[in-house]
Design an enzyme around this catalytic site. Structure first.
Site, mmCIF file in Angstrom:
data_model
loop_
_atom_site.group_PDB
_atom_site.id
_atom_site.type_symbol
_atom_site.label_atom_id
_atom_site.label_comp_id
_atom_site.label_asym_id
_atom_site.label_seq_id
_atom_site.Cartn_x
_atom_site.Cartn_y
_atom_site.Cartn_z
ATOM 1 N N LEU A 2 0.830 -1.209 0.000
ATOM 2 C CA LEU A 2 0.000 0.000 0.000
ATOM 3 C C LEU A 2 0.862 1.256 0.000
ATOM 4 C CD1 LEU A 2 -2.685 1.534 0.274
ATOM 5 C CD2 LEU A 2 -2.533 1.189 2.765
ATOM 6 N N ALA A 20 3.078 -2.624 9.210
ATOM 7 C CA ALA A 20 2.601 -3.692 10.090
ATOM 8 C C ALA A 20 3.367 -4.966 9.786
ATOM 9 C CB ALA A 20 1.104 -3.936 9.869
ATOM 10 N N TYR A 21 3.276 -5.913 10.721
ATOM 11 C CA TYR A 21 3.739 -7.284 10.477
ATOM 12 C C TYR A 21 2.535 -7.988 9.859
ATOM 13 C CZ TYR A 21 5.500 -12.004 11.623
ATOM 14 O OH TYR A 21 5.914 -13.313 11.576
ATOM 15 N N THR A 22 2.580 -8.205 8.528
ATOM 16 C CA THR A 22 1.371 -8.590 7.785
ATOM 17 C C THR A 22 1.316 -10.077 7.410
ATOM 18 O OG1 THR A 22 2.435 -7.996 5.695
ATOM 19 C CG2 THR A 22 1.132 -6.276 6.758
ATOM 20 N N ASP A 32 -10.001 -6.673 7.785
ATOM 21 C CA ASP A 32 -11.243 -7.450 7.881
ATOM 22 C C ASP A 32 -11.083 -8.622 8.854
ATOM 23 O OD1 ASP A 32 -9.332 -8.490 6.092
ATOM 24 O OD2 ASP A 32 -10.824 -9.606 4.944
ATOM 25 N N TYR A 71 -2.944 -12.399 14.120
ATOM 26 C CA TYR A 71 -2.882 -11.152 13.347
ATOM 27 C C TYR A 71 -4.146 -10.318 13.582
ATOM 28 C CZ TYR A 71 -3.185 -8.172 9.160
ATOM 29 O OH TYR A 71 -3.336 -7.107 8.298
ATOM 30 N N LYS A 80 -4.646 -6.504 15.474
ATOM 31 C CA LYS A 80 -5.324 -5.357 14.858
ATOM 32 C C LYS A 80 -6.523 -4.923 15.713
ATOM 33 C CE LYS A 80 -2.960 -4.599 11.053
ATOM 34 N NZ LYS A 80 -2.360 -3.301 10.744
ATOM 35 N N TRP A 87 -7.892 -8.155 1.581
ATOM 36 C CA TRP A 87 -7.429 -8.884 0.393
ATOM 37 C C TRP A 87 -6.679 -7.956 -0.572
ATOM 38 C CZ3 TRP A 87 -11.394 -13.066 -1.605
ATOM 39 C CH2 TRP A 87 -11.897 -13.794 -0.521
HETATM 40 N N1 LIG Z 1 -2.067 -7.146 2.638
HETATM 41 C C1 LIG Z 1 -3.353 -7.335 2.934
HETATM 42 O O1 LIG Z 1 -4.043 -8.191 2.353
HETATM 43 C C2 LIG Z 1 -4.011 -6.485 3.999
HETATM 44 C C3 LIG Z 1 -5.356 -6.719 4.308
HETATM 45 C C4 LIG Z 1 -5.958 -5.928 5.296
HETATM 46 C C5 LIG Z 1 -5.229 -4.947 5.934
HETATM 47 N N2 LIG Z 1 -3.919 -4.760 5.617
HETATM 48 C C6 LIG Z 1 -3.177 -3.719 6.330
HETATM 49 O O2 LIG Z 1 -2.823 -2.699 5.402
HETATM 50 C C7 LIG Z 1 -1.573 -2.117 5.791
HETATM 51 C C8 LIG Z 1 -0.616 -2.161 4.608
HETATM 52 O O3 LIG Z 1 -0.359 -3.533 4.294
HETATM 53 P P1 LIG Z 1 0.677 -3.959 3.163
HETATM 54 O O4 LIG Z 1 0.158 -5.228 2.566
HETATM 55 O O5 LIG Z 1 0.984 -2.780 2.329
HETATM 56 O O6 LIG Z 1 1.965 -4.332 4.045
HETATM 57 P P2 LIG Z 1 3.383 -4.886 3.528
HETATM 58 O O7 LIG Z 1 3.457 -4.882 2.057
HETATM 59 O O8 LIG Z 1 3.629 -6.176 4.267
HETATM 60 O O9 LIG Z 1 4.402 -3.780 4.060
HETATM 61 C C9 LIG Z 1 4.642 -3.658 5.408
HETATM 62 C C10 LIG Z 1 5.298 -2.334 5.676
HETATM 63 O O10 LIG Z 1 5.461 -2.216 7.086
HETATM 64 C C11 LIG Z 1 6.841 -1.939 7.360
HETATM 65 N N3 LIG Z 1 7.198 -2.572 8.623
HETATM 66 C C12 LIG Z 1 7.158 -3.888 8.942
HETATM 67 N N4 LIG Z 1 7.575 -4.076 10.191
HETATM 68 C C13 LIG Z 1 7.892 -2.858 10.690
HETATM 69 C C14 LIG Z 1 8.392 -2.400 11.925
HETATM 70 N N5 LIG Z 1 8.687 -3.245 12.939
HETATM 71 N N6 LIG Z 1 8.614 -1.067 12.078
HETATM 72 C C15 LIG Z 1 8.345 -0.188 11.080
HETATM 73 N N7 LIG Z 1 7.874 -0.566 9.873
HETATM 74 C C16 LIG Z 1 7.645 -1.898 9.697
HETATM 75 C C17 LIG Z 1 7.612 -2.515 6.192
HETATM 76 O O11 LIG Z 1 8.883 -1.867 6.092
HETATM 77 P P3 LIG Z 1 10.172 -2.621 5.435
HETATM 78 O O12 LIG Z 1 9.981 -2.557 3.937
HETATM 79 O O13 LIG Z 1 11.327 -1.798 5.882
HETATM 80 O O14 LIG Z 1 10.166 -4.030 5.968
HETATM 81 C C18 LIG Z 1 6.673 -2.161 5.040
HETATM 82 O O15 LIG Z 1 6.845 -0.820 4.658
HETATM 83 C C19 LIG Z 1 -1.108 -2.895 7.007
HETATM 84 O O16 LIG Z 1 -1.508 -2.234 8.179
HETATM 85 C C20 LIG Z 1 -1.855 -4.194 6.897
HETATM 86 O O17 LIG Z 1 -2.016 -4.823 8.161
HETATM 87 C C21 LIG Z 1 -3.282 -5.497 4.652
#
Ligand SMILES: NC(=O)c1ccc[n+]([C@@H]2O[C@H](COP(=O)([O-])OP(=O)(O)OC[C@H]3O[C@@H](n4cnc5c(N)ncnc54)[C@H](OP(=O)(O)O)[C@@H]3O)[C@@H](O)[C@H]2O)c1
Length: 284
Positions: free
Chosen positions: A12, A58-60, A100, A123, A127, A148
């Protein structure tokens, strides 16, 4: 306007950076500021003096969180609290990205923002607990729940299906088994980034559900990916029980768009979003 973005290197975050052109933006990865380090979080927020903080870090890894419960809570729960505390100190607005997976999926209709949280996974628990803590600490917080997520900036479901469909094709009749008893809404990262920018412009607060419109199962999603990309793989519907994973996932995690519509924001259908994703994705 000044915005500080945690998670700028994520799926994102990489779409939020261009979407936020026009604001004075501070972008942060885990190397710039680890959410688990409250002093560093306070320092970067003190230095950037933002009007808004977007917490997209986040830790995703949903299955990884089951094995690493302590790490998951340290990043997603305590990390969010660290950011909220620093936001409060400088009087910044906070937008927190949530999921979700705070719901248990037993509801037979889309989840409204006021429905009770009852996460099935670690997870989801991190949240849900973070949402509760932030709402108490910062009554004006904006919590954006999405689902998703897919996009060009990292691993995602369509990329995996494309890769598997292409790889398995080499060995003969390609067939992929995909679960057909979990229903939700795929969300394209650039569409979510646009909605987030509009929410910031509208000074949004409270819980908002933001996903592409429409819903499907992972099986439906996979079939549409294969069909739209012109691949020949066969997708076989299976049950979650046949395809066990470490983390339990909700059977229904469709998020009602009413809270987003209340801000006059609509998101395109997921099939349209998928078509735009595939237009820029070379078939492997
Ligand atoms: N992916 C999904 O399907 C989904 C669904 C619902 C909600 N979300 C939420 O949407 C948001 C964005 O998700 P995404 O899929 O874009 O995540 P992502 O691709 O996994 O990226 C995670 C990001 O968080 C950073 N990060 C991880 N651990 C960290 C820490 N300890 N301290 C500081 N930064 C940290 C990472 O930095 P580095 O690059 O330096 O590791 C990266 O920039 C999150 O809050 C996630 O929970 C995601």
């Amino acid at each position: 306007m000044r915005v500080t973005l945690f998670g700028a290197t994520g799926l994102l975050g990489q779409e939020l950076v261009p979407a936020l052109r026009g604001v004075e933006l501070t972008t942060l990865s885990s190397r710039d500021a680890d959410l688990r380090d409250p002093a560093r979080v306070e320092e970067v927020i003190g230095n950037s003096r933002p009007d808004w903080i977007i917490l997209a870090a986040a830790y995703t890894d949903v299955d990884g969180c089951e094995k690493n419960r302590e790490l998951a809570f340290a990043v997603n729960h305590q990390g969010a609290i660290n950011v909220a505390r620093a936001a409060r100190a400088v009087g910044a607005r906070l937008m927190f990205l949530s999921s979700d997976y705070v719901f248990d999926g037993v509801k037979s209709s889309p989840y409204e923002t006021a429905d009770s949280r009852n996460p099935l996974s670690v997870y989801g628990e991190t949240k849900a607990r973070a949402e509760e803590a932030l709402l108490e600490m910062l009554p004006g917080v904006c919590i954006v729940r999405t689902s998703w997520l897919f996009g060009h900036g990292g691993k995602c479901f369509p990329a995996t299906i494309l890769r598997l469909a292409a790889t398995k094709a080499e060995g003969g009749a390609p067939q992929l088994s995909v679960v057909n008893d979990q229903r939700g809404s795929p969300t394209f990262a650039p569409d979510l980034a646009s909605a987030i920018v509009r929410l910031v412009e509208k000074d949004a607060g409270g819980i908002v559900h933001a996903t592409n419109s429409g819903d499907c199962t992972w099986y439906d999603f996979a079939k549409e990916i294969v069909k739209t990309s012109g691949l020949t793989a066969t997708i076989k519907p299976v049950t979650t029980a046949e395809f066990p994973r470490p983390a339990r996932r909700p059977a229904n995690s469709i998020l009602s768009p009413a809270s987003l519509h209340a801000y006059g924001i609509q998101m395109p259908p997921w099939q349209d979003a998928l078509r735009r994703y595939l237009e820029k994705t070379p078939v492997p």
